[in-house]
Design a protein around this motif. Structure first.
Motif, mmCIF file in Angstrom:
data_model
loop_
_atom_site.group_PDB
_atom_site.id
_atom_site.type_symbol
_atom_site.label_atom_id
_atom_site.label_comp_id
_atom_site.label_asym_id
_atom_site.label_seq_id
_atom_site.Cartn_x
_atom_site.Cartn_y
_atom_site.Cartn_z
ATOM 1 N N ALA A 46 0.745 -1.229 -0.114
ATOM 2 C CA ALA A 46 -0.121 0.043 -0.149
ATOM 3 C C ALA A 46 0.840 1.273 0.030
ATOM 4 N N ILE A 47 1.856 1.203 0.615
ATOM 5 C CA ILE A 47 2.990 2.560 0.696
ATOM 6 C C ILE A 47 3.460 2.524 -0.396
ATOM 7 N N SER A 48 3.710 1.510 -1.189
ATOM 8 C CA SER A 48 4.682 1.778 -2.407
ATOM 9 C C SER A 48 3.599 2.297 -3.545
ATOM 10 N N GLN A 49 2.309 2.117 -3.244
ATOM 11 C CA GLN A 49 1.436 2.686 -4.163
ATOM 12 C C GLN A 49 1.103 4.321 -4.237
ATOM 13 N N LEU A 54 1.891 9.673 -6.529
ATOM 14 C CA LEU A 54 2.928 10.763 -6.815
ATOM 15 C C LEU A 54 3.219 10.931 -8.357
ATOM 16 N N LYS A 55 3.741 9.875 -8.981
ATOM 17 C CA LYS A 55 4.193 9.858 -10.271
ATOM 18 C C LYS A 55 2.935 10.501 -11.161
ATOM 19 N N PHE A 56 1.745 9.897 -10.722
ATOM 20 C CA PHE A 56 0.576 10.473 -11.618
ATOM 21 C C PHE A 56 0.259 11.730 -11.438
ATOM 22 N N GLY A 57 0.540 12.384 -10.270
ATOM 23 C CA GLY A 57 0.305 13.663 -10.014
ATOM 24 C C GLY A 57 1.529 14.701 -10.845
ATOM 25 N N GLU A 58 2.610 14.144 -10.889
ATOM 26 C CA GLU A 58 3.681 14.903 -11.739
ATOM 27 C C GLU A 58 3.481 14.971 -13.218
ATOM 28 N N THR A 59 2.669 13.513 -13.628
ATOM 29 C CA THR A 59 2.243 13.740 -15.060
ATOM 30 C C THR A 59 1.098 14.640 -15.212
ATOM 31 N N ILE A 60 0.082 14.700 -14.374
ATOM 32 C CA ILE A 60 -1.019 15.715 -14.308
ATOM 33 C C ILE A 60 -0.469 17.147 -14.355
ATOM 34 N N TYR A 61 0.530 17.645 -13.703
ATOM 35 C CA TYR A 61 0.996 18.683 -13.629
ATOM 36 C C TYR A 61 2.049 19.184 -14.414
ATOM 37 N N SER A 62 2.373 18.195 -15.496
ATOM 38 C CA SER A 62 3.497 18.210 -16.359
ATOM 39 C C SER A 62 4.948 18.811 -15.551
ATOM 40 N N SER A 72 10.487 7.871 -5.801
ATOM 41 C CA SER A 72 11.630 6.801 -5.846
ATOM 42 C C SER A 72 11.957 5.920 -4.471
ATOM 43 N N VAL A 73 11.692 6.718 -3.386
ATOM 44 C CA VAL A 73 11.888 6.312 -2.246
ATOM 45 C C VAL A 73 10.880 5.119 -1.696
ATOM 46 N N LEU A 74 9.534 5.796 -2.111
ATOM 47 C CA LEU A 74 8.285 4.953 -1.526
ATOM 48 C C LEU A 74 8.323 3.905 -2.553
ATOM 49 N N SER A 75 8.911 3.731 -3.653
ATOM 50 C CA SER A 75 8.778 2.605 -4.550
ATOM 51 C C SER A 75 9.627 1.322 -4.016
ATOM 52 N N ILE A 76 10.652 1.770 -3.163
ATOM 53 C CA ILE A 76 11.499 0.748 -2.680
ATOM 54 C C ILE A 76 10.690 -0.318 -1.812
ATOM 55 N N PHE A 77 9.570 0.058 -1.207
ATOM 56 C CA PHE A 77 8.648 -0.643 -0.460
ATOM 57 C C PHE A 77 8.153 -1.675 -1.290
ATOM 58 N N SER A 78 7.768 -1.617 -2.622
ATOM 59 C CA SER A 78 7.607 -2.836 -3.318
ATOM 60 C C SER A 78 8.207 -4.011 -3.613
ATOM 61 N N SER A 79 9.656 -3.591 -3.626
ATOM 62 C CA SER A 79 10.837 -4.573 -3.428
ATOM 63 C C SER A 79 10.819 -5.524 -2.160
ATOM 64 N N LEU A 80 10.403 -4.800 -1.197
ATOM 65 C CA LEU A 80 10.211 -5.450 0.246
ATOM 66 C C LEU A 80 8.987 -6.190 0.580
#
Length: 416
Positions: A46-49, A54-62, A72-80
């Motif tokens: 859930a944390i990794s999502q 956030l990446k969706f937000g960066e896309t929306i805001y261009s 990048s930091v939060l995506s590490i949780f998907s590896s755990l």
């Protein structure tokens, strides 16, 4: 002469494990179980999502990089998440009272369910939409190219239940004692069947490498048949299975029975040994994984030299993403779970299984909340920004409803 007191044996040492009993067992019992690892796995997922939001937000805001390093930091949780689920699955496999049959049916059935669900979505929805504008063959070709391009590496790997099935098969063929067939020396034939899931894992890695280097093109229907976890994470699981098997062989060598070994597996000494072994295996695998990742990265740099005018950071990050897509580098973050593994008891079970049924439901609900609330906040802030930046309201009179005027201004701006 004074008789010296007999030196007490360090019963926790490996060479004495065949002498461990309930009376001389150590007092320390690790507090964490498969249930705790499952809960942590869902929590980390859930944390990794949040990084996806956030990446969706960066896309929306261009505005790439507006959230800094947080995605990048939060995506590490998907590896755990994956190793926690795999370790929990290993515990369940060894403690299954009804043997391996239920787990093989469960993971095999869920793997097939994911495959057929993807097949239905692919054929009925994705291809079906594009087939309304062209013929079926052209629609298939266009969708295949679209999925390959969208994946960034030429393939998608998402069937996590397939990983659990392969790991269960490895443990089954290494540790299960057949009751009727493969008796005596024929047992070696049964043990060799463990090479089948291992070879499947190797084949999956080769296919992903060939696909990302454009040596071959995979049909989308192969995607749900690809493994998802890092290769060295799989071999950590294989090492765990062999760890249990080697201890059983040691017991038999010392004149003990299989029943006595089963009793030993319930001891605190065995639990501590397993935790220490798994922690060491993770550290070694992480170091090997890091070395392989660096080696492959250097090989790609040599094979695909940087072209003039290309940013070096972008060039290296692209090659690194390719290596990561093959699964290498994914074990390195597992070092972060070593403190948890040290306090893990793989033989700990519960009589009440109700909570085990509730955990995945709660995990899915938590992920849904992350997406709903996260997506709502991103879109809400974006709409507020667009309202603020709206141009002077068009004709509408002073008495016009301010909200309706703002909405009309927003629509006019979007149309422009």
């Amino acid at each position: 002469m004074v008789n010296k007191p007999e030196k007490k044996k360090a019963i926790w040492r490996r060479k004495y494990i065949h002498e461990v009993t309930e009376e001389n067992d150590i007092k320390f019992r690790a507090p964490l179980s498969y249930r705790h690892f499952r809960i942590l796995g869902w929590l980390f997922l859930a944390i990794s999502q949040i990084s996806v939001i956030l990446k969706f937000g960066e896309t929306i805001y261009s505005n790439p990089g507006m959230y800094g390093t947080w995605p990048s930091v939060l995506s590490i949780f998907s590896s755990l998440m994956a190793p926690l689920f795999l370790i929990a699955a290993f515990s369940v496999v060894l403690n299954a009272k009804d043997g391996y049959r239920r787990l093989l049916i469960t993971y095999g059935g869920l793997s097939l369910l994911i495959f057929f669900a993807f097949l239905f979505v692919y054929e009925h929805y994705i291809v079906g939409v594009f087939a309304t504008a062209t013929d079926k063959g052209t629609a298939h070709s266009f969708v295949n190219d679209l999925l390959a391009l969208g994946s960034g590496s030429g393939f998608l790997a998402f069937n996590f239940f397939l990983d659990l099935l392969l790991c269960t098969l490895v443990t089954f063929f290494i540790n299960y004692r057949p009751k009727k067939f493969f008796q005596g020396k024929k047992i070696i034939i049964f043990r060799l069947f463990a090479s089948i899931p291992i070879l499947y894992e190797v084949a999956s890695i080769i296919l992903k490498i060939c696909c990302s280097t454009m040596t071959i093109t995979l049909h989308p229907l192969v995607f749900p048949l690809l493994t998802t976890k890092p290769p060295l994470a799989f071999f950590i699981f294989v090492a765990m299975a062999f760890f249990v098997k080697n201890r059983e062989a040691y017991f038999v060598k010392k004149g003990k029975t299989h029943e006595e070994f089963d009793k030993f597996q319930e001891t605190n000494v065995n639990s501590l040994h397993f935790s220490i072994f798994l922690s060491i295996a993770i550290v070694i695998a992480a170091l090997v994984d890091l070395a392989v990742m660096i080696g492959l990265l250097l090989s790609l740099v040599k094979a695909y030299p940087i072209q003039e005018g290309i940013d070096k950071v972008y060039y290296l990050s692209s090659l690194l993403k390719t290596v990561n897509a093959w699964g290498f580098g994914g074990v390195v973050p597992m070092i972060l779970i070593v403190p948890l593994v040290i306090f893990f008891d793989y033989k700990k079970t519960y009589e009440n299984k109700t909570i085990d049924l509730f955990v995945p439901v709660a995990g899915i609900a938590l992920i849904a909340i992350v997406y709903i609330e996260g997506g709502f906040e991103v879109l809400k802030n974006k709409l507020a920004e667009l309202f603020t930046e709206s141009e002077t309201p068009p004709e509408g009179g002073d008495g016009a409803n301010p909200l309706l005027v703002s909405i009309r201004c927003l629509i006019d701006k979007i149309e422009k």
